[in-house]
Write an enzyme that holds these catalytic residues in place. Structure first.
Site, mmCIF file in Angstrom:
data_model
loop_
_atom_site.group_PDB
_atom_site.id
_atom_site.type_symbol
_atom_site.label_atom_id
_atom_site.label_comp_id
_atom_site.label_asym_id
_atom_site.label_seq_id
_atom_site.Cartn_x
_atom_site.Cartn_y
_atom_site.Cartn_z
ATOM 1 N N GLU A 76 0.805 -1.219 0.000
ATOM 2 C CA GLU A 76 0.000 0.000 0.000
ATOM 3 C C GLU A 76 0.840 1.271 0.000
ATOM 4 O O GLU A 76 2.010 1.264 0.364
ATOM 5 C CB GLU A 76 -0.934 -0.012 1.197
ATOM 6 C CG GLU A 76 -0.207 -0.022 2.520
ATOM 7 C CD GLU A 76 -1.168 -0.246 3.673
ATOM 8 O OE1 GLU A 76 -1.604 -1.391 3.861
ATOM 9 O OE2 GLU A 76 -1.468 0.722 4.373
ATOM 10 N N CYS A 97 6.834 -6.618 7.348
ATOM 11 C CA CYS A 97 8.011 -6.069 8.034
ATOM 12 C C CYS A 97 8.373 -7.051 9.133
ATOM 13 O O CYS A 97 7.491 -7.649 9.749
ATOM 14 C CB CYS A 97 7.682 -4.703 8.643
ATOM 15 S SG CYS A 97 9.099 -3.932 9.466
ATOM 16 N N CYS A 117 6.952 -4.058 15.600
ATOM 17 C CA CYS A 117 6.579 -3.023 16.573
ATOM 18 C C CYS A 117 5.131 -3.255 17.048
ATOM 19 O O CYS A 117 4.258 -3.593 16.240
ATOM 20 C CB CYS A 117 6.715 -1.631 15.959
ATOM 21 S SG CYS A 117 8.382 -1.302 15.384
ATOM 22 N N CYS A 156 2.052 -1.367 15.294
ATOM 23 C CA CYS A 156 2.025 -1.253 13.839
ATOM 24 C C CYS A 156 1.376 -2.460 13.168
ATOM 25 O O CYS A 156 1.659 -3.600 13.525
ATOM 26 C CB CYS A 156 3.456 -1.088 13.343
ATOM 27 S SG CYS A 156 3.592 -1.022 11.552
ATOM 28 N N GLY A 158 7.150 -1.662 5.951
ATOM 29 C CA GLY A 158 8.522 -2.129 5.786
ATOM 30 C C GLY A 158 9.558 -1.218 6.411
ATOM 31 O O GLY A 158 9.305 -0.055 6.693
ATOM 32 N N GLU A 159 10.711 -1.818 6.663
ATOM 33 C CA GLU A 159 11.847 -1.078 7.229
ATOM 34 C C GLU A 159 12.838 -0.865 6.082
ATOM 35 O O GLU A 159 13.509 -1.808 5.646
ATOM 36 C CB GLU A 159 12.463 -1.903 8.369
ATOM 37 C CG GLU A 159 13.802 -1.423 8.874
ATOM 38 C CD GLU A 159 13.871 0.071 9.196
ATOM 39 O OE1 GLU A 159 13.105 0.552 10.032
ATOM 40 O OE2 GLU A 159 14.713 0.762 8.573
ATOM 41 N N SER A 173 12.366 6.945 6.682
ATOM 42 C CA SER A 173 12.126 6.712 8.106
ATOM 43 C C SER A 173 12.620 5.329 8.496
ATOM 44 O O SER A 173 12.318 4.340 7.839
ATOM 45 C CB SER A 173 10.630 6.844 8.391
ATOM 46 O OG SER A 173 10.375 6.555 9.745
ATOM 47 N N LEU A 214 11.475 7.108 17.194
ATOM 48 C CA LEU A 214 12.034 6.997 18.545
ATOM 49 C C LEU A 214 11.006 6.406 19.518
ATOM 50 O O LEU A 214 11.240 5.388 20.128
ATOM 51 C CB LEU A 214 12.513 8.381 19.002
ATOM 52 C CG LEU A 214 13.572 8.391 20.095
ATOM 53 C CD1 LEU A 214 14.810 7.623 19.693
ATOM 54 C CD2 LEU A 214 13.951 9.835 20.449
ATOM 55 N N ASN A 218 -2.525 5.887 15.435
ATOM 56 C CA ASN A 218 -3.671 5.408 14.675
ATOM 57 C C ASN A 218 -4.018 4.059 15.292
ATOM 58 O O ASN A 218 -3.246 3.108 15.154
ATOM 59 C CB ASN A 218 -3.261 5.184 13.213
ATOM 60 C CG ASN A 218 -3.855 6.221 12.297
ATOM 61 O OD1 ASN A 218 -5.058 6.455 12.298
ATOM 62 N ND2 ASN A 218 -3.009 6.825 11.514
ATOM 63 N N CYS A 236 -0.019 2.865 8.763
ATOM 64 C CA CYS A 236 0.889 1.996 8.052
ATOM 65 C C CYS A 236 0.479 0.515 8.146
ATOM 66 O O CYS A 236 0.370 -0.043 9.219
ATOM 67 C CB CYS A 236 2.215 2.295 8.745
ATOM 68 S SG CYS A 236 3.562 1.226 8.692
HETATM 69 N N1 SAH Z 1 9.809 1.055 9.329
HETATM 70 C C1 SAH Z 1 10.057 2.449 9.317
HETATM 71 C C2 SAH Z 1 9.219 3.194 8.314
HETATM 72 C C3 SAH Z 1 7.803 2.775 8.157
HETATM 73 S S1 SAH Z 1 6.762 3.083 9.534
HETATM 74 C C4 SAH Z 1 9.896 3.022 10.695
HETATM 75 O O1 SAH Z 1 9.406 2.336 11.579
HETATM 76 O O2 SAH Z 1 10.301 4.176 10.893
HETATM 77 C C5 SAH Z 1 6.520 4.840 9.396
HETATM 78 C C6 SAH Z 1 6.086 5.492 10.687
HETATM 79 O O3 SAH Z 1 4.754 5.106 11.029
HETATM 80 C C7 SAH Z 1 6.970 5.132 11.865
HETATM 81 O O4 SAH Z 1 7.356 6.267 12.585
HETATM 82 C C8 SAH Z 1 6.063 4.250 12.677
HETATM 83 O O5 SAH Z 1 6.446 4.223 14.006
HETATM 84 C C9 SAH Z 1 4.709 4.870 12.414
HETATM 85 N N2 SAH Z 1 3.565 4.016 12.750
HETATM 86 C C10 SAH Z 1 3.466 2.688 12.644
HETATM 87 N N3 SAH Z 1 2.260 2.270 13.071
HETATM 88 C C11 SAH Z 1 1.580 3.369 13.467
HETATM 89 C C12 SAH Z 1 0.288 3.605 14.010
HETATM 90 N N4 SAH Z 1 -0.553 2.600 14.249
HETATM 91 N N5 SAH Z 1 -0.065 4.877 14.290
HETATM 92 C C13 SAH Z 1 0.784 5.909 14.060
HETATM 93 N N6 SAH Z 1 1.999 5.749 13.538
HETATM 94 C C14 SAH Z 1 2.412 4.498 13.249
HETATM 95 FE FE1 SF4 Z 2 8.001 -1.097 13.104
HETATM 96 FE FE2 SF4 Z 2 8.199 0.480 10.926
HETATM 97 FE FE3 SF4 Z 2 8.182 -2.178 10.675
HETATM 98 FE FE4 SF4 Z 2 5.948 -0.955 11.399
HETATM 99 S S1 SF4 Z 2 7.001 -0.740 9.454
HETATM 100 S S2 SF4 Z 2 6.795 -2.863 12.313
HETATM 101 S S3 SF4 Z 2 6.760 0.715 12.622
HETATM 102 S S4 SF4 Z 2 9.736 -0.964 11.732
#
Ligand code: SAH
Ligand code: SF4
Length: 352
Positions: free
Chosen positions: A89, A109, A113, A116, A162-163, A194, A218, A293, A336
């Site tokens: 997406e 990913c 986290c 997410c 994805g990371e 990011s 962070l 979210n 995401c």
């Molecule tokens: N994997 C990378 C980039 C993709 S995620 C990373 O983690 O930075 C992009 C951003 O969306 C990150 O800052 C992540 O922490 C945030 N994110 C993920 N799930 C979320 C949610 N449910 N609500 C708000 N932000 C979210």
């Molecule tokens: Fe964590 Fe970013 Fe992967 Fe979601 S996309 S699991 S926020 S590293």
């Protein structure tokens, strides 16, 4: 699987075209057509025989838009199908000065986290550089955009599923392809990556010949608490991340951004704000606060607007540069990985 020509730069495309026994100016025409989002059958400048020859051996576009959802706030979400049937997406946001697209870099990913939706099923596979570029090209075409000055998309954020630094080589190749002159040519200064904080790759990125903006997720100023919501924090500590950011600034002269998702009762207290201030004060950085979210797969709740503004006020009072990001696309599964997750639930054919 056939090779996708969108993943080639002009130089490589030229050698493919000369291997097919064609004149080299054809490569320039095909390159432009690929960046406009055209399929071989639509490249009417080419002879029918050449179009057929190309489609026997190669694919032109790596992604197809299969769904488009529009939010009341103007945000749009796209679901793309890849050639192997996987879906990813992307999100399109409209600002005063133009469109910003948020692209995915992996199918799923593996970082896991807690908040997410992208990591719910782990990592399926990395996206190729052509596939990441394909997301941008497909949406630019959808918007009626052209190349160079005629493009509709002017900013890119690598913040979809994805990371990106876990798919390092393809991501860096994408950054080069998308900013090549002659193609869609989006300036690297308008691209933000990011990461959840993969320290060695942050150092590596600082030494590449790409000048993009670095953003780090962070989400807590305390290592032990960060580990609870981000398993990757067990490997890379906050001070190591700050060291890698300082190096990025030294090497590139670019300020960096920290993303901080506000989770109610988890990371939004005065204690967290104070610790964040003492960790970040005086650094050439900005803090981007985001209200969580909420996703139905976990119990985590977002800080309320009032709590979020209180947290923002504390950071500002403490001398940090900070903003609270406006909510976008909540009615269309804005977070995401949420839309893909919904798609998987509705279409569980075992394909993914
Ligand atoms: N994997 C990378 C980039 C993709 S995620 C990373 O983690 O930075 C992009 C951003 O969306 C990150 O800052 C992540 O922490 C945030 N994110 C993920 N799930 C979320 C949610 N449910 N609500 C708000 N932000 C979210
Ligand atoms: Fe964590 Fe970013 Fe992967 Fe979601 S996309 S699991 S926020 S590293």
């Amino acid at each position: 699987m056939k090779e996708c020509l969108l993943g080639l730069n002009l130089e490589k495309l030229k050698s493919v075209i000369s291997d097919l026994g064609e004149k080299s100016f054809r490569a320039g025409q095909i390159y432009k057509a690929l960046h406009l989002g055209l399929d071989f059958s639509e490249m009417t400048e080419l002879s029918k025989t050449l179009r057929e020859k190309l489609s026997e051996q190669y694919t032109a576009q790596p992604v197809t838009i299969i769904k488009n959802l529009k939010s009341v706030d103007g945000t749009q979400k796209f679901l793309f199908k890849l050639c192997d049937g996987n879906v990813i997406e992307g999100v399109l946001m409209k600002y005063k000065y133009g469109y910003t697209i948020c692209v995915s870099t992996q199918v799923g990913c593996r970082m896991g986290c807690a908040f997410c939706a992208s990591g719910l099923h782990g990592l399926v596979r990395n996206l190729t550089s052509a596939e990441i570029l394909g997301e941008v090209i497909a949406v630019n075409r959808y918007l009626g955009g052209g190349l160079g000055d005629k493009r509709q998309i002017i900013n890119i954020v690598l913040m979809g599923s994805g990371e990106p630094l876990d798919n390092y080589d393809n991501t860096v190749e994408f950054l080069r392809l998308v900013s090549e002159t002659g193609g869609i040519n989006i300036s690297q200064r308008n691209i933000s990556l990011s990461t959840s904080g993969i320290v060695p790759k942050m150092y590596k990125l600082a030494d590449e010949d790409v000048s993009i903006n670095l953003t780090v997720s962070l989400h807590s100023p305390f290592d032990e608490e960060r580990e609870q919501i981000m398993p990757v924090a067990k490997t890379y500590k906050i001070d190591e991340i700050l060291g890698a950011c300082a190096n990025y600034f030294k090497k590139t002269g670019r300020r960096y951004i920290f993303e901080y998702v506000l989770i109610r009762g988890n990371n939004d207290s005065i204690r967290h704000a104070n610790a964040l201030i003492s960790k970040l004060k005086g650094r050439p950085c900005h803090v981007n606060l985001i209200r969580l979210n909420e996703v139905k797969e976990n119990e985590l709740k977002s800080a309320t607007d009032k709590e979020a503004y209180r947290f923002l006020g504390l950071l500002e009072k403490g001398g940090l540069s900070a903003t609270l990001r406006r909510r976008m696309g909540e009615d269309i599964d804005g977070a995401c990985g949420q839309l893909r997750q919904r798609y998987i639930e509705e279409n569980s054919t075992g394909e993914i």
